[in-house]
Each structure stands twice: as C-alpha cells, then as structure tokens.
Design a protein around this motif. Structure first.
Motif, PDB file in Angstrom:
ATOM      1  N   ASP A  10      87.405  75.491   8.151  1.00  0.00           N
ATOM      2  CA  ASP A  10      88.275  75.460   6.838  1.00  0.00           C
ATOM      3  C   ASP A  10      88.173  76.778   6.205  1.00  0.00           C
ATOM      4  N   LYS A  14      93.878  80.287   9.591  1.00  0.00           N
ATOM      5  CA  LYS A  14      94.782  79.752  10.958  1.00  0.00           C
ATOM      6  C   LYS A  14      96.361  79.698  10.712  1.00  0.00           C
ATOM      7  N   SER A  15      96.428  78.927   9.181  1.00  0.00           N
ATOM      8  CA  SER A  15      98.057  78.916   8.826  1.00  0.00           C
ATOM      9  C   SER A  15      98.630  80.212   8.599  1.00  0.00           C
ATOM     10  N   PRO A  38      95.201  66.831  12.083  1.00  0.00           N
ATOM     11  CA  PRO A  38      96.005  65.678  12.181  1.00  0.00           C
ATOM     12  C   PRO A  38      97.532  65.692  11.733  1.00  0.00           C
ATOM     13  N   ARG A  48      96.829  61.386   8.862  1.00  0.00           N
ATOM     14  CA  ARG A  48      96.329  62.733   8.302  1.00  0.00           C
ATOM     15  C   ARG A  48      95.926  62.287   6.869  1.00  0.00           C
ATOM     16  N   ARG A  71      95.998  62.148  17.556  1.00  0.00           N
ATOM     17  CA  ARG A  71      96.237  63.273  18.720  1.00  0.00           C
ATOM     18  C   ARG A  71      96.966  62.556  20.102  1.00  0.00           C
ATOM     19  N   ARG A  93      94.666  73.197  15.998  1.00  0.00           N
ATOM     20  CA  ARG A  93      93.573  72.099  16.141  1.00  0.00           C
ATOM     21  C   ARG A  93      93.951  71.375  17.113  1.00  0.00           C
ATOM     22  N   TYR A  94      93.063  70.848  17.894  1.00  0.00           N
ATOM     23  CA  TYR A  94      93.067  69.874  19.079  1.00  0.00           C
ATOM     24  C   TYR A  94      91.711  69.198  19.222  1.00  0.00           C
ATOM     25  N   SER A  97      88.562  70.443  17.774  1.00  0.00           N
ATOM     26  CA  SER A  97      88.302  70.139  16.327  1.00  0.00           C
ATOM     27  C   SER A  97      87.155  68.875  16.230  1.00  0.00           C
ATOM     28  N   SER A  98      87.533  68.039  17.114  1.00  0.00           N
ATOM     29  CA  SER A  98      86.684  66.630  16.989  1.00  0.00           C
ATOM     30  C   SER A  98      85.337  66.903  17.596  1.00  0.00           C
ATOM     31  N   TYR A 101      83.535  69.378  14.483  1.00  0.00           N
ATOM     32  CA  TYR A 101      83.405  68.531  13.274  1.00  0.00           C
ATOM     33  C   TYR A 101      82.568  67.426  13.424  1.00  0.00           C
ATOM     34  N   GLN A 102      83.099  66.447  14.172  1.00  0.00           N
ATOM     35  CA  GLN A 102      82.435  65.147  14.204  1.00  0.00           C
ATOM     36  C   GLN A 102      81.272  65.245  15.141  1.00  0.00           C
ATOM     37  N   LYS A 146      91.512  76.365  -4.160  1.00  0.00           N
ATOM     38  CA  LYS A 146      92.277  75.560  -3.717  1.00  0.00           C
ATOM     39  C   LYS A 146      91.790  73.999  -3.891  1.00  0.00           C
ATOM     40  N   ASP A 149      90.434  68.970   0.317  1.00  0.00           N
ATOM     41  CA  ASP A 149      90.502  67.759   0.823  1.00  0.00           C
ATOM     42  C   ASP A 149      89.311  67.243   1.226  1.00  0.00           C
ATOM     43  N   ILE A 151      87.294  66.518   3.761  1.00  0.00           N
ATOM     44  CA  ILE A 151      86.417  67.130   4.712  1.00  0.00           C
ATOM     45  C   ILE A 151      86.026  68.340   4.202  1.00  0.00           C
ATOM     46  N   GLU A 152      86.776  69.082   3.372  1.00  0.00           N
ATOM     47  CA  GLU A 152      86.177  70.401   2.834  1.00  0.00           C
ATOM     48  C   GLU A 152      85.457  70.174   1.790  1.00  0.00           C
TER      49      GLU A 152
END
Ligand code: TYD
Length: 202
Positions: A10, A14-15, A38, A48, A71, A93-94, A97-98, A101-102, A146, A149, A151-152
């Motif tokens: 994060d 990327k954006s 997501p 999401r 996904r 992301r795809y 990312s899982s 992160y997870q 910012k 969210d 996760i952040e």
C-alpha cells in the motif's frame, strides 16, 4: 495480447503509475483495458467494500475466500473475454496480492491460497508482473493524510511482511517478474514498463 499485473504494498504508487501508463498506451493506440482488484465488476465492487470497511473484522482465511470470489468473477466476466477479443489486459493486483498479504503477511499457508484460487483463476496466470518495490516506512509517510482502509490500518509490520513476500515471489517467478524501484520517478517507471511490454507483446 498478454495479461499483465501490477503489484506492490500500500502506498507504492501503483495508481499513479497506472494512470500515466494509460496515457502512454492511449497515445500508442493500443487496444487495452485496465482493471483493479478487489473489484472491477459489480459483484467485485460490493465485495471490495466488505473487505476494506474498517467496521468489519475478517479472519485471514475469510479474506482469502472473499478476494478469490471477487477474482473469479473478474476473470470470468472481464479478463477472459477481453483477452479473447485481442485486448491487452492490465490488472492492478491479482493472485500474488493474496499470496503476499494473506500468505506472507498473515500466515495463511501458501498451498491453501493456491488451492482456493486455482478454480477461481481457471489457469490464467499473468505473462508479466510488475512489482513496485519500496520501503514501507516511505509509504507510511506518503499515506499519512489519506483516510485508511481496513488493511492499511493493520500497520507497518504487515506491510514489511508483505514486501518480503513479494520479493520472495519475484525470486520464485523470475521469468514473469519485473522488479522496479518505486522511489524512482513515475515517468521513469512507466518507460521501463513500456520497454518490457514491447518484449511481451511482440
Ligand atoms: P488497493 O486497491 O490497493 O487500495 P487503494 O484503493 O487504497 O489504492 O486496496 C486493496 C487492499 O486489499 C490492499 O491493502 C491490499 C489488499 N489485498 C489483499 O490483502 N489481498 C488480495 O488478494 C488483494 C487483491 C488485495
């Protein structure tokens, strides 16, 4: 045309990179779509908001299922049809990312993440994955103002483990990974990506 993914922790930018990349691809007149995970579908965007809402709490394995569901819908409704039409597909992301992160971040066994995602992605792996690598401390500074969210909000340790996970994935999947230093100027990052794209599009 190839399927390409963009990954990073994060705040890795990327954006910004994606919006600049979009401009450059439009100038070139390429047929492409850009999506994000997501999300990216009606159901995906609903998932999401469940996933990122700080008012909910989810266990890591519950997250794996929800990300995989989003996904699956994205692959079936958007990515596969676009590739079939001959478009270049770029996803922010795809599955990585899982895994990062997870898996590396929250301790879900990687094997389990692959098993849950296998039917979701129907064998579709990206031909190129661009990793924007950066020290989480720098990102923390970037994300300071910012609204965060769920996760952040989980903090620096998670982002450190996720970064480590991405670097492991980049080592493991050398043939499809392009590792880029995310502290470089977005213009420079985008020209590196365009160079690599030329190679995979051919
Ligand atoms: P992202 O789209 O990166 O955030 P922003 O809108 O702030 O740019 O947010 C998605 C969040 O979800 C991000 O923190 C990473 C996380 N995530 C996972 O934990 N696992 C996954 O499989 C995916 C796709 C995202």
């Amino acid at each position: 045309m190839p399927f390409i993914t963009l990954e990073g922790i994060d705040g890795s930018g990327k954006s910004t990179v994606i919006s600049l990349l979009k401009e450059r691809l439009l100038e070139k007149g390429l047929d492409f779509i850009v999506i994000r995970e997501p999300g990216g579908t009606l159901i995906g965007e609903r998932i999401r908001s469940l996933l990122l809402d700080p008012n909910y709490s989810l266990s890591p394995i519950e997250e794996v299922y929800l990300y995989a569901t989003s996904r699956a819908v994205l692959v079936r409704e958007v990515i596969l049809p676009a590739l079939k039409n001959g478009s270049l597909v770029i996803s922010e992301r795809y599955i990585d990312s899982s895994l990062a992160y997870q898996g590396y971040g929250k301790g879900v066994p990687l094997k389990l993440i692959y098993e849950i995602n296998r039917p979701a992605i129907m064998g579709l792996y990206p031909e190129l994955t661009i990793l924007l690598d950066i020290d989480p401390l720098i990102c923390l500074e970037r994300l300071k103002d910012k609204k965060k969210d769920r996760i952040e909000l989980e903090g620096l340790t998670l982002q450190r483990n996720v970064r480590h996970g991405y670097l492991k994935l980049a080592e493991f999947y050398k043939e499809r990974y392009l590792l880029l230093d995310a502290t470089r100027k977005p213009e420079e990052i985008v020209s590196e990506i365009l160079k690599e794209l030329k190679r995979v599009i051919r």
